[in-house]
Write a protein that holds these residues in place. Structure first.
Motif, PDB file in Angstrom:
ATOM      1  N   GLU A 107      89.640 121.240 -80.563  1.00 32.05           N
ATOM      2  CA  GLU A 107      89.428 120.297 -79.590  1.00 32.05           C
ATOM      3  C   GLU A 107      88.178 119.895 -79.445  1.00 32.05           C
ATOM      4  O   GLU A 107      87.635 118.698 -79.055  1.00 32.05           O
ATOM      5  N   VAL A 108      87.235 120.949 -79.107  1.00 33.32           N
ATOM      6  CA  VAL A 108      85.697 120.665 -78.567  1.00 33.32           C
ATOM      7  C   VAL A 108      84.883 120.040 -79.739  1.00 33.32           C
ATOM      8  O   VAL A 108      84.123 119.235 -79.676  1.00 33.32           O
ATOM      9  N   LEU A 109      85.294 120.667 -80.875  1.00 38.13           N
ATOM     10  CA  LEU A 109      84.678 119.828 -82.036  1.00 38.13           C
ATOM     11  C   LEU A 109      84.933 118.528 -82.489  1.00 38.13           C
ATOM     12  O   LEU A 109      84.139 117.539 -82.813  1.00 38.13           O
ATOM     13  N   LYS A 110      86.345 118.171 -82.047  1.00 35.67           N
ATOM     14  CA  LYS A 110      86.585 116.714 -81.958  1.00 35.67           C
ATOM     15  C   LYS A 110      85.702 115.934 -81.072  1.00 35.67           C
ATOM     16  O   LYS A 110      85.408 114.502 -81.321  1.00 35.67           O
ATOM     17  N   ILE A 111      85.606 116.518 -79.926  1.00 33.63           N
ATOM     18  CA  ILE A 111      84.834 115.826 -78.790  1.00 33.63           C
ATOM     19  C   ILE A 111      83.290 115.531 -79.359  1.00 33.63           C
ATOM     20  O   ILE A 111      82.600 114.494 -79.258  1.00 33.63           O
ATOM     21  N   ILE A 112      82.735 116.604 -79.802  1.00 30.77           N
ATOM     22  CA  ILE A 112      81.271 116.451 -80.534  1.00 30.77           C
ATOM     23  C   ILE A 112      81.360 115.627 -81.639  1.00 30.77           C
ATOM     24  O   ILE A 112      80.224 114.640 -81.570  1.00 30.77           O
ATOM     25  N   ALA A 113      82.362 115.519 -82.273  1.00 26.19           N
ATOM     26  CA  ALA A 113      82.377 114.277 -83.360  1.00 26.19           C
ATOM     27  C   ALA A 113      82.217 112.860 -82.844  1.00 26.19           C
ATOM     28  O   ALA A 113      81.607 111.983 -83.240  1.00 26.19           O
ATOM     29  N   SER A 114      83.291 112.829 -81.797  1.00 25.73           N
ATOM     30  CA  SER A 114      83.140 111.420 -81.101  1.00 25.73           C
ATOM     31  C   SER A 114      81.756 111.218 -80.521  1.00 25.73           C
ATOM     32  O   SER A 114      81.281 109.824 -80.651  1.00 25.73           O
ATOM     33  N   TYR A 115      81.175 112.214 -79.910  1.00 27.44           N
ATOM     34  CA  TYR A 115      79.641 111.823 -79.260  1.00 27.44           C
ATOM     35  C   TYR A 115      78.764 111.290 -80.350  1.00 27.44           C
ATOM     36  O   TYR A 115      77.950 110.549 -80.293  1.00 27.44           O
ATOM     37  N   GLU A 116      78.720 112.149 -81.470  1.00 24.80           N
ATOM     38  CA  GLU A 116      77.998 111.931 -82.889  1.00 24.80           C
ATOM     39  C   GLU A 116      77.968 110.413 -83.324  1.00 24.80           C
ATOM     40  O   GLU A 116      77.139 109.770 -83.488  1.00 24.80           O
ATOM     41  N   LYS A 117      79.452 110.030 -83.149  1.00 22.42           N
ATOM     42  CA  LYS A 117      79.883 108.560 -83.627  1.00 22.42           C
ATOM     43  C   LYS A 117      79.271 107.800 -82.603  1.00 22.42           C
ATOM     44  O   LYS A 117      78.752 106.358 -83.147  1.00 22.42           O
ATOM     45  N   TYR A 133      80.186 105.208 -75.832  1.00 16.52           N
ATOM     46  CA  TYR A 133      78.963 106.097 -75.367  1.00 16.52           C
ATOM     47  C   TYR A 133      79.298 106.869 -73.994  1.00 16.52           C
ATOM     48  O   TYR A 133      79.317 108.250 -73.994  1.00 16.52           O
ATOM     49  N   GLN A 134      79.716 105.973 -73.082  1.00 16.31           N
ATOM     50  CA  GLN A 134      79.923 106.562 -71.632  1.00 16.31           C
ATOM     51  C   GLN A 134      81.252 107.554 -71.856  1.00 16.31           C
ATOM     52  O   GLN A 134      81.060 108.675 -71.145  1.00 16.31           O
ATOM     53  N   THR A 135      82.142 107.072 -72.587  1.00 21.66           N
ATOM     54  CA  THR A 135      83.356 108.080 -72.779  1.00 21.66           C
ATOM     55  C   THR A 135      83.158 109.458 -73.447  1.00 21.66           C
ATOM     56  O   THR A 135      83.548 110.464 -73.032  1.00 21.66           O
ATOM     57  N   ALA A 136      82.463 109.325 -74.435  1.00 19.11           N
ATOM     58  CA  ALA A 136      82.164 110.449 -75.337  1.00 19.11           C
ATOM     59  C   ALA A 136      81.122 111.502 -74.408  1.00 19.11           C
ATOM     60  O   ALA A 136      81.286 112.496 -74.538  1.00 19.11           O
ATOM     61  N   PHE A 137      80.274 110.825 -73.511  1.00 22.53           N
ATOM     62  CA  PHE A 137      79.352 111.710 -73.036  1.00 22.53           C
ATOM     63  C   PHE A 137      80.081 112.416 -71.801  1.00 22.53           C
ATOM     64  O   PHE A 137      80.016 113.579 -71.662  1.00 22.53           O
ATOM     65  N   GLU A 138      81.072 111.664 -71.104  1.00 21.62           N
ATOM     66  CA  GLU A 138      81.846 112.249 -70.111  1.00 21.62           C
ATOM     67  C   GLU A 138      82.732 113.307 -70.776  1.00 21.62           C
ATOM     68  O   GLU A 138      83.085 114.369 -70.241  1.00 21.62           O
ATOM     69  N   GLY A 139      83.362 113.295 -71.928  1.00 21.13           N
ATOM     70  CA  GLY A 139      84.016 114.298 -72.555  1.00 21.13           C
ATOM     71  C   GLY A 139      82.949 115.363 -73.020  1.00 21.13           C
ATOM     72  O   GLY A 139      83.689 116.612 -72.843  1.00 21.13           O
ATOM     73  N   MET A 140      81.978 115.100 -73.342  1.00 27.62           N
ATOM     74  CA  MET A 140      80.890 116.684 -73.670  1.00 27.62           C
ATOM     75  C   MET A 140      80.948 117.095 -72.282  1.00 27.62           C
ATOM     76  O   MET A 140      80.851 118.420 -72.348  1.00 27.62           O
ATOM     77  N   GLU A 141      80.570 116.460 -71.204  1.00 24.78           N
ATOM     78  CA  GLU A 141      80.458 117.030 -69.818  1.00 24.78           C
ATOM     79  C   GLU A 141      81.541 117.815 -69.534  1.00 24.78           C
ATOM     80  O   GLU A 141      81.500 119.002 -68.937  1.00 24.78           O
ATOM     81  N   HIS A 142      82.720 117.204 -69.511  1.00 24.10           N
ATOM     82  CA  HIS A 142      83.979 117.869 -69.117  1.00 24.10           C
ATOM     83  C   HIS A 142      84.219 119.193 -69.761  1.00 24.10           C
ATOM     84  O   HIS A 142      84.756 120.193 -69.198  1.00 24.10           O
ATOM     85  N   HIS A 143      84.041 119.174 -71.037  1.00 21.43           N
ATOM     86  CA  HIS A 143      84.461 120.436 -71.986  1.00 21.43           C
ATOM     87  C   HIS A 143      83.107 121.271 -72.059  1.00 21.43           C
ATOM     88  O   HIS A 143      83.252 122.228 -72.867  1.00 21.43           O
ATOM     89  N   GLN A 144      82.224 120.944 -71.364  1.00 26.49           N
ATOM     90  CA  GLN A 144      81.006 121.821 -71.660  1.00 26.49           C
ATOM     91  C   GLN A 144      80.513 121.872 -73.198  1.00 26.49           C
ATOM     92  O   GLN A 144      80.238 123.097 -73.630  1.00 26.49           O
TER      93      GLN A 144
END
Length: 629
Positions: A93-103, A114-125
């Protein structure tokens, strides 16, 4: 907490019964190694645990919902994917969040994404996770994330599969020979990784130092029965000795072998595994110790090899290079009778090329190799042996020789040599295509030894050999009276066999170290300790300088990086990493190199420039990282 239960499993291939009615369990935080001879079903058991194979009878039951990863000896990877795509294709799951952020970073116009991806990175550390997985790839020498898997070597594929398994952080990790295709630096890093990570392990490995430092339980499969030992390799040897003493007299030879192994383990200095030793300056003392270790061995086979003349092998100003890759630069060495040299170094530094030049399989670009008239090479390569269709084990070895002569007119026949290397008389008449990978390696070793060479060269002989076979090989080599060169990442094996080392540093730097691997590590640790102390001073100074800046930057930016700052942050990480690597290389030259005054001046100037650049970039990196906190 129980993660896995194995109940009465059995496996056969035609008339060959590997094992029957085996039962055991794996609990949380256990780090278990399975030990058995080659061909007795170790890999079959691992494949059943991973779900990639099923037992003929019995069951393998997992705790509901646990994550399991399996590292195979020969990983099955999609050749069309890149290294990075292979990693992100895993179910994490965390790798998928990182992939979304890279995209999102690649599409700066879509601010909502970007905002959604950034918040996902924050939430899952996920910030820390991204740094961790990139560190794993860097340690396993997989820096080029865009290269296609189909273009990787077998060793690189194994390292990519290992990286994938580690990155997914499974609750249970199943490993089949995890140290194969890793150089010594990678193996030691992996030991430290497993020591600090709360990961349950079940593995097959022949690396006895790895067993000693990583595993807390050993299960031995012997003659179809399982014997559990709750301890590391030393404990296993001690308790196995006690068990053997209670068994029948026909195990007498094995008992002697394990007593020797246990005695050797007890002599090893434990402190070297946990902290650095003071710097070793007296190399003559090391060499004397190394020689003494071998003299303590009680010779069982007095091999009557072909006489060696006064001239053994001479290397005169040997140079060798490939495009952008120097291997040797005017290397000189004169081999003496009875020399026992180990060769170590990172993958790709030219170890196998060096052996090929010695034996004439490859030619130097310049310089001369002078071989004595009486020298007869025995060369064990990583390629293995070519088998003709329909050949039996005994036929293969007899093509190379019928016996090894001993002193006083005695001899070891081809059949006796095969028996010594664990091929009983029945197995000797099996077809070679029925042998396991490890059994083929054993047979190949026998074909090299039966030729009775007086200069033996072994390139990674320990790969795919079980621990019992390794003990037999070590005993044979300690009896061997000729010259010996060994390339191996098996530190335990090197410690027992060799007197000094050729250390391949890369860039055509080859250092002669007078001692075994443990001596070398003690010396290197003391040197590295001094370098680390200097680095810590620089880091501490940078932290103090940035404390105030980090505080106001964090308040001002509202805990969010702009797109350009995010790009800068990622770029800085890579630049600092590269500078640290260059710095370490230069510092190593000061420690090991024979430098002129001009060279020292020039390197000192370069080092000062690198230090200044590291300090500046680190300061800016701290500013940006503080905003992410």
């Amino acid at each position: 907490m129980n993660l896995l239960t194995v109940e009465n499993i059995s496996k056969s291939f035609g008339e060959l019964v590997l094992f029957e009615n085996l039962s055991f369990g794996v609990n949380k935080d256990q780090k278990i190694a399975l030990i058995a001879k080659n061909g007795t079903g170790k890999t079959s058991i691992l494949r059943m645990l991973s779900g990639s194979d099923t037992p003929d009878a019995g069951q393998v039951n997992y705790r509901k919902g646990i994550r399991v990863s399996f590292l195979e000896q020969e990983p099955d990877l999609n050749p069309d994917l890149s290294v990075e795509e292979t990693i992100f294709a895993s179910d994490n799951e965390v790798l998928k969040i990182i992939a979304s952020y890279e995209k999102a970073l690649a599409n700066p116009d879509d601010q909502d994404a970007y905002q959604t991806a950034f918040e996902g990175m924050e939430h899952h550390q996920a910030w820390d996770f991204e740094t961790q997985y990139k560190q794993i790839l860097f340690k396993l020498k997989l820096e080029d994330l865009q290269v296609k898997v189909g273009l990787l070597s077998g060793g690189q594929k194994k390292r990519l599969a290992l990286a994938n398994a580690l990155i997914n952080k499974p609750e249970l990790l199943i490993l089949d020979e995890p140290t194969n295709h890793l150089d010594l630096e990678m193996i030691e890093w992996l030991e430290q990784y497993f020591a600090k990570e709360n990961m349950t392990l079940f593995m097959v490995t022949h690396d006895r130092f790895f067993l000693e430092r990583v595993c807390n339980e050993i299960i031995e499969l012997d003659n179809g029965k399982l014997y559990p030992y709750k301890g590391n390799y030393s404990y296993y040897l001690e308790k196995k000795e006690a068990r053997i003493e209670q068994e029948a007299v026909e195990h007498h030879k094995t008992q002697i072998l394990f007593k020797k192994e246990l005695t050797w383990m007890r002599r090893q200095p434990k402190a070297r595994t946990t902290k650095s030793k003071s710097r070793i300056d007296d190399f003559n003392t090391i060499k004397e110790k190394a020689s003494q270790r071998r003299k303590e061995h009680e010779i069982q086979l007095e091999i009557n090899m072909q006489r060696m003349g006064s001239k053994i092998l001479e290397l005169h100003k040997i140079s060798k290079a490939y495009p952008n890759k120097p291997i040797l630069d005017k290397f000189e060495y004169t081999f003496l009778k009875g020399e026992r040299i180990g060769i170590i170094g990172k993958n790709g530094t030219g170890k196998s090329t060096f052996l090929n030049i010695l034996t004439g399989a490859d030619q130097p670009d310049s310089g001369k190799v002078v071989k004595g008239d009486t020298i007869k090479f025995g060369y064990y390569t990583q390629k293995g042996i070519q088998i003709k269709e329909g050949q039996k084990v005994i036929d293969v070895i007899r093509e190379f020789g019928d016996y090894i002569p001993l002193m006083k007119g005695r001899q070891i026949s081809a059949q006796q040599l095969l028996e010594r290397f664990l091929f009983d008389r029945k197995k000797q008449y099996d077809f070679v295509d029925k042998l396991s990978g490890g059994e083929r390696k054993r047979l190949y070793l026998c074909t090299v030894l039966i030729q009775n060479p007086n200069f033996l060269i072994l390139d990674e002989p320990t790969n795919d050999l079980d621990i019992v076979t390794l003990n037999v090989l070590e005993s044979f080599l300690l009896d061997f009276p000729g010259c010996l060169i060994v390339v191996s990442h098996d530190r335990y094996f090197m410690d027992k066999i060799v007197d000094h080392l050729f250390v391949f540093r890369g860039n055509a730097v080859v250092e002669d170290f007078p001692g075994n691997y443990s001596d070398y590590r003690a010396y290197e640790d003391s040197t590295a300790l001094e370098i680390r102390a200097e680095k810590e001073k620089v880091k501490q100074k940078a932290k103090e300088v940035n404390t105030a800046k980090n505080t106001w930057k964090k308040e001002e930016k509202g805990n969010k990086l702009s797109y350009s700052e995010q790009q800068e942050y990622k770029k800085l990480e890579k630049e600092i990493q590269k500078l640290e690597f260059k710095k370490a290389e230069i510092e190593q030259q000061f420690v090991t190199g024979d430098l002129s005054v001009d060279e020292i001046t020039e390197l000192s100037k370069t080092l000062n420039e690198i230090n200044t650049s590291i300090e500046t970039k680190t300061e800016r990196w701290f500013e940006l990282s503080a905003i992410l906190e």
